[in-house]
Structure formats: structure tokens, C-alpha cells
Enzyme design. Structure first.
Site, PDB file in Angstrom:
ATOM      1  N   ASP A   1       0.831  -1.187   0.000  1.00 21.85           N
ATOM      2  CA  ASP A   1       0.000   0.000   0.000  1.00 21.85           C
ATOM      3  C   ASP A   1       0.876   1.250   0.000  1.00 21.85           C
ATOM      4  O   ASP A   1       1.856   1.332   0.745  1.00 21.85           O
ATOM      5  CB  ASP A   1      -0.897  -0.033   1.245  1.00 21.85           C
ATOM      6  CG  ASP A   1      -1.849   1.129   1.325  1.00 21.85           C
ATOM      7  OD1 ASP A   1      -2.684   1.264   0.423  1.00 21.85           O
ATOM      8  OD2 ASP A   1      -1.760   1.907   2.293  1.00 21.85           O
TER       9      ASP A   1
ATOM     10  N   GLU B   1       1.571  -0.377  -5.068  1.00 21.83           N
ATOM     11  CA  GLU B   1       0.644   0.701  -5.374  1.00 21.83           C
ATOM     12  C   GLU B   1       1.537   1.922  -5.565  1.00 21.83           C
ATOM     13  O   GLU B   1       2.042   2.475  -4.586  1.00 21.83           O
ATOM     14  CB  GLU B   1      -0.347   0.924  -4.239  1.00 21.83           C
ATOM     15  CG  GLU B   1      -1.354   2.016  -4.549  1.00 21.83           C
ATOM     16  CD  GLU B   1      -2.290   2.300  -3.382  1.00 21.83           C
ATOM     17  OE1 GLU B   1      -3.472   2.589  -3.627  1.00 21.83           O
ATOM     18  OE2 GLU B   1      -1.837   2.256  -2.231  1.00 21.83           O
TER      19      GLU B   1
END
Length: 709
Positions: free
Chosen positions: A344, A380
Site C-alpha cells: 500500500d 501501489e
């Protein structure tokens, strides 16, 4: 109890058969107290000062302490927020290396190291004890390591990723025992695994499973953190996902997936912690060594660098923090057997004093690690910090979520003009983004939807976000979704609107299936799942997020069957599983890609600049079979126009073409009795539709040619 010097390694609590060694890093503490609790974690039975400090590692060995013992730390030191120090021994702190937790977290004013009513807020010192409201770490047996991650089950080019949520996927599943719904054991039930296998999934990507808590502002609103991007512990599985309290339940789930040939990837959140900004609670890192664990503003270390948008940013450049992250990764890959990780807000890991660097220390540490370097690694590639958007700049062995793919495909099927050149680049695997660094098409994780944003159904049903239930006056979530409601916002009883919405969903899924790169599907999209226009449902632990397994009108089963056909087609044609970028379309000894206009001829430069043109042919040719000399072809025709269009099938396939998919008619091409169309011949594409054709085999009989329009 007595405490001996013990050893500075390993970190955490380590039972050796006779007692337990405790080791905790803190560079700026003046003393560390070990608080031992009964197995329920409710009553403190001893408080011992760790007697030794070796290279800023506080450690001690307690004879007789066995697995099942609960514990926490109280760390002494300066409370000087402007200098970055927030020590407060009145707060019981969680061991960052705890693999198991006892007790539940509950919000209480005592979690804050300052009196919230004080006008100076976090500059004041609070003496309330929070031990009654925090989970305790649990001493565990040393678990054996496995090497599943060293031998990936699925090659990247064959992977099909399915992003799902442990709780939401099974909470309403009728074939999962009620007691197991929402747990790791429930997710690994035979009915769930069979569904995933039949769909064509190879790799299950789980939203965060590390122990997490709700943000305080959600608690105040009566909401909770459903997604899980608010980590409390990087080693412990989230207690609510365990049927009991044994971390081995997670490992058992992974083993069941592996036995079925499915991989497991974890979405991990190492960019920030649940302690938030300078007004957040003191639960672990902040009280252990705030100055070491977090990035603080150089001008005033009272405040935190917020490159994550979540209040704080872990100081990944600190050796001990980097070690914590890599130790956690090794634990989940080694002890728990997972096959990879999706990071993330991964730009955090490459940000240096001079900007983002793909050769940053963290990437080098991972690349040289024999276990981690063999895992699937997905970034990401953005955060909200300076220079936060870094799509295409991660190391060669990483893959990346490709939002350029997502937005382009959405805009094309929405009917935006001038999209053909960009669409072709995305279908080709986004070589313009990745190939310059010598990377392969698998670097591009192609997705249309994810947990963050509209579902596939909502993408074709809403023009605007509808996040009122989140309690933020509909100001949260993405503003631009490149969606289209087909003339009606939300549910519609108009058969024409419903027909078009279903067709567009099939278009989007078919585009994903035929694109070069790695496809990722959001759980429930294959069933037409809706969040009723909420594009930021992170705080909705209810039917808005849970997968609905009922199918009153049969539409879910129809879309599931169509998705299966698409993924089966992708599996049958290696030309859709590109290992490298193709640039030699006219080489008879190589497979390639050709772009065709409506006349079935190669696109010329001027065709790409026809902004109103929304018709494109995408021809993929496999290498000739060395035994027969024949090549298999796959022709995909895109028509995003709101009117029907003709397309001339080129005389390339021998003896002709056979329709395998028509998104305007989901049943067309599903059998093997589709006629062989002798080329050149003109076919008609319905408005907003796709057709996929392949060349007929010698066994195909009774070739026919429909009349030209």
C-alpha cells in the site's frame, strides 16, 4: 519472578523450552519495564525491568515463562514533543513483534498520552493507565518455517488476481458454516475454493489481515474501519478473522489454497501505523521510540511527516524500522507461507532525501533476500507526498497497479473521443510505461476496479459518488471516476438502460481478459455487486461491502458464466499471456499484434488521429505450430460508439473466422457450433459492444458467410 540478562536476538518474545527471552529496540528510552499478565491478559502478575541494553536493544530472560503468557511494555524516557520524544510509562505498549494478541482493543481516553481537554493538547502529560483497554502480546511456541514462496505456484504471465476481503466475501455465503463466516477458516471452505477455481482465478489477494483498529473519528461516529488499512501489529493476524485465537488458522487457510493450486497475496500497510498524527493514541511505536519509528518534521518534531495522508509515515530509512518491515515480510512468507505482497502507498519505500529512487535501500534489501525476492511483489505506485506518483519507476522484479490502464479503459467505454491510441498502449501491456527499464508486460497489473472506488456495476450506474453514509458530507472518495450512468442515476426499471449496463459490464470484463499484462478482478464484480454509488466504503462493515450470494433474477449467474468463458479463453491462448512485449507483427516466425481499422486493414497514422472513431481491431497471432506450420489467431473488435458499426474480417485466418464472444449476446459463441465465416466478410457490431473471433480449425464444417450489410 527473577529476570536474567538474556540475549538481544531475536526481537520479540522467544520461548526456549524453559523460559522466555524478551528483546525490544528503543534508542532513546531510559528504562523498559516488562509487564507480565495472566493468560486472559486481564491481571498483571509481575513487572520486571529489562536488565540489559545492547546496541539500543533492551533485553531480559525470564525463567518459567511459557507460551500463553501475556505481556506488554512500559517504556520510560523524556516527554518532549518538540524534540520528538513522547515516552509515557503510564501507557502499556504492544510489542511490535507480537505474532498473537489476547484481548480486544477498545477506545478510551486513557490511550492518549495527554489530556484531550487541555488547551495545549499533546504538549501536556497524562498519567491515566490504559492497560485495561489494549490487547496484550502473547508468548508463542516457535513455529517452523516453510519454503512455499521459493517455488511460486503460478508463473506471472498466467496469473489472474482476485482482490477480496476475508470477512465480506464469506459473511453471507450460504455454503460456509455460519460459525466460520468472516474468518480465515470460512474463506478456505471447499465451496469457496471451488468457486474461485471454476471462475479461473489463480491468485487471491487479501485486503489487510494484519491486526488493525478503528480510527477514533470513526468510533465517535459509530462506524468502523472495514478495509483494515490502520495497522496495530505487523505480525499478528487480525483477531476478528480468527475463529479461535490461534494464528495457525491463517496458515491452515494458506495450505488449503495451495493444495488447490491457488496463491495467496497479502495487501500490507507498512507506510503508516494506527497511531495517527500528533493527536493520536500511544499504543506501540510512539511510546517505544517515537523519534526512531516515525518521520518527523525537521523544524518542529512535535509534528509528523504525512506522506500517507493517514497522519504519520513510518521511518523506513531507519535500520531497525526497515528490519521490522522485512522481518514481518519474512514471517508471513516463511512461517505463514504466503506467495507475495501488495504494498500500500509503496512510493514511501523509495523516497529518499533527493526524491524517489528505484535503487533505494529497501528495494535492494528485498532484492538480495533469497525468500522475499522470490515472492510476487506488487506496488501501489503512489502516495500523497511530494513526487508521490511513480507509476513505471519501481524495480524490474516488481509489478505495479496500473491506474493509467484503469482510467483509459473506463474512458473508452464511457464514449470519450480520441481514446484509441491510449487504448492500444494499454492493451499492449503499457510498454510505453514499463519497457524502457527492460521490464516485461507482467509489470502491469491491469484492473478496472478495486476496493477503493466504484464497483464494476456502479461504474456503469452512477455519475456521482454517493458517500453520505460515511459521515463526511460526501466530500470523501474520488471525484473523477470516469463513470457513466446511462442516463439514470442509480437503479433503473428501464429495460433498455439495464440491458446497456449489463453489456458494458461484459465489455469491461472482456477488455480486461484480452489485455497484455496481469488482470486483477475485484471480488463480486463477476456477480454485479453494487455499493449503491459509495466509492469510498472503507468504513462500511455491512451489506454495502459484503458479497451478496443470492441471485433472484439470474443475472449474477449469467455474468459469472460469462467471466468464466473469458478467463478460460485467456488460459487457452498463450498469445494473451505475453512474456515479453511484441513489436514484430509482420514477422512470420514470431507472434505479434496488429491494429486494424473497420475495413480490416492495418491502421495508418491518420487513423489514430480520427478522434471520433471508436472502432478498433486488435489482431493477435501466435507463432506457427512447428508440426503443422499453422498459426492460431485471435481477433478482438472494439466498438464503443453508440451506434452499430460494420467491420470487415481480414483474409488472414485459414479457412475463416469463428465467433467465440459477443458482448451484445452473451450466449453467442458459447458452443462449438458457431459457423465458420469465410473471409473477407463483413460483420456488424451492435452499439457499445465487442466481438472476439478465432480462426476456424480444419475440423470446422459447413463454412458459411453471412450476407454483407
Amino acid at each position: 519472578m527473577k529476570i536474567l540478562a538474556g540475549e538481544p536476538r531475536p526481537f520479540g518474545a522467544s520461548f526456549d523450552g524453559e523460559g522466555t527471552n524478551f528483546a525490544l529496540f528503543s534508542a532513546h528510552a531510559t528504562a523498559v519495564e516488562l509487564c507480565l499478565y495472566d493468560p486472559a491478559g486481564e491481571h498483571e502478575i509481575a513487572r520486571l525491568s529489562l536488565p540489559e541494553r545492547t546496541h539500543d536493544i533492551w533485553h531480559g530472560y525470564v525463567p518459567g515463562v511459557r507460551p500463553g503468557t501475556c505481556y506488554g511494555y512500559r517504556v520510560h524516557g523524556r516527554f518532549e514533543p518538540h524534540a520528538g520524544h513522547r515516552f509515557n510509562p503510564h501507557k502499556l505498549l504492544l510489542d511490535p513483534y507480537a505474532p498473537r494478541l489476547a484481548g480486544r482493543f477498545s477506545w478510551h481516553e486513557a490511550h492518549f498520552a495527554y489530556p484531550r481537554s487541555d488547551s495545549a493538547q499533546d504538549l501536556a502529560f497524562d498519567t491515566r493507565d490504559n492497560a485495561a483497554w489494549v490487547p496484550k502480546a502473547v508468548v508463542c511456541e516457535r513455529s517452523d518455517w516453510c519454503n512455499n514462496a521459493l517455488t511460486p505456484l503460478v508463473p506471472w504471465r498466467k496469473a489472474v488476481i482476485y482482490e477480496t476481503h476475508v470477512r465480506g466475501f464469506t459473511l453471507r455465503h450460504p455454503e460456509v458454516p455460519e460459525a466460520l463466516r468472516g474468518t480465515f477458516a470460512g474463506l478456505s471452505q471447499p465451496a469457496v475454493i471451488s468457486y474461485l477455481k471454476a471462475l479461473g482465478i489463480t491468485t487471491v489477494e487479501l485486503l489487510p489481515v494484519h491486526a488493525f483498529i478503528d480510527e477514533y473519528h470513526l468510533f465517535e461516529k459509530g462506524l468502523g474501519n472495514y478495509w483494515g488499512y490502520n495497522t496495530l501489529s505487523f505480525f499478528a493476524p487480525h483477531p476478528a478473522y480468527l475463529g479461535g485465537n490461534d494464528p495457525d488458522e491463517f496458515r491452515q487457510m494458506v495450505d488449503r489454497f495451495h493444495q488447490a493450486g491457488l496463491e495467496v497475496i497479502l495487501d500490507v500497510v507498512f507506510n503508516h501505523s494506527c497511531e495517527g498524527n500528533h493527536l493520536g493514541p500511544t499504543l506501540s511505536f510512539r511510546g517505544i521510540d517515537n523519534l526512531s519509528y516515525y518521520q518527523l518534521l525537521p523544524g518542529d518534531r512535535r509534528f509528523y511527516v504525512n506522506d500517507t495522508g493517514c497522519g504519520n509515515t513510518l521511518n523506513i530509512r531507519h535500520p531497525r524500522v526497515m528490519q521490522l518491515v522485512t522481518d514481518s515480510l519474512r514471517y508471513w512468507a516463511g512461517n505463514m507461507g504466503v506467495d507475495g505482497f501488495r504494498f500500500d502507498l509503496a512510493t514511501v519505500f523509495g523516497r529518499t532525501e533527493h526524491g524517489f529512487d528505484s535503487a533505494a535501500t529497501f528495494f535492494q534489501v528485498v532484492s538480495q533476500d533469497p525468500l522475499l525476492s522470490s515472492c510476487k511483489l506488487i506496488a501501489e505506485p503512489w502516495d500523497v507526498g511530494p513526487g508521490g506518483y511513480q507509476l513505471g519507476r519501481f524495480p524490474a522484479h516488481w509489478s505495479e497497479w496500473n491506474d493509467r490502464y484503469r482510467d483509459t479503459v473506463r474512458r473508452y467505454w464511457r464514449g470519450d473521443s480520441g481514446q484509441l491510441p491510449e487504448l492500444a498502449r494499454r492493451l499492449h501491456g503499457s510498454g510505453d510505461i514499463f519497457e524502457h527499464a527492460g521490464r516485461r508486460p507482467r509489470a502491469s497489473i491491469n484492473f478496472l476496479t478495486s476496493h477503493d472506488g466504484f464497483t464494476l456495476r456502479d461504474l456503469v450506474s452512477y455519475n456521482r459518488r454517493h458517500n453520505e453514509a460515511n459521515g463526511e458530507d460526501n466530500n470523501d472518495g474520488h471525484r473523477e471516476n470516469f463513470s457513466d450512468n446511462q442516463g439514470v442515476e442509480g437503479p433503473s426499471d428501464d429495460p433498455a438502460v439495464e440491458t446497456l449496463r449489463r453489456r458494458l459490464q461484459r465489455n469491461l470484463l472482456a477488455t480486461l481478459a484480452v489485455s497484455q499484462g496481469v488482470p486483477m478482478l475485484l471480488a463480486g464484480d463477476e456477480r454485479g455487486r453494487t455499493q449503491h454509488g459509495n466509492n469510498n466504503a472503507y468504513c462500511q462493515d455491512n451489506g454495502l461491502n459484503w458479497v451478496d450470494w443470492e441471485d433472484g433474477d439470474g443475472s449474477a449467474a449469467e455474468l459469472v458464466a460469462f467471466t468464466r468463458r473469458l478467463l478460460d479463453l485467456r488460459r487457452q491462448f498463450p498469445v494473451l499471456q505475453a512474456y515479453e512485449y511484441r513489436h514484430r507483427p509482420n514477422d512470420p516466425h514470431d507472434d505479434g499484434i496488429q491494429w486494424l481499422n473497420g475495413e480490416g486493414r492495418l491502421m495508418r497514422d491518420e487513423h489514430w488521429h480520427e478522434h471520433r472513431n471508436q472502432l478498433l481491431g486488435y489482431l493477435l497471432t501466435e507463432k506457427p505450430d512447428p508440426r503443422t506450420g499453422e498459426s492460431r489467431c485471435l481477433l478482438v473488435i472494439f466498438n464503443a460508439a453508440r451506434e452499430e458499426h460494420s467491420f470487415t474480417l481480414p483474409a488472414i485466418a485459414t479457412p475463416g473466422w469463428r465467433l467465440v464472444v459477443d458482448t451484445a449476446d452473451p450466449d453467442a459463441g458459447s458452443g462449438m457450433d458457431a459457423p465458420c465465416l469465410l473471409a473477407p466478410v463483413t460483420v456488424m457490431l451492435a452499439p457499445c459492444s465487442m466481438q472476439i473471433l478465432t480462426n476456424c480449425t480444419i475440423e470446422d464444417t459447413h463454412p458459411t458467410a453471412p450476407p454483407s450489410p
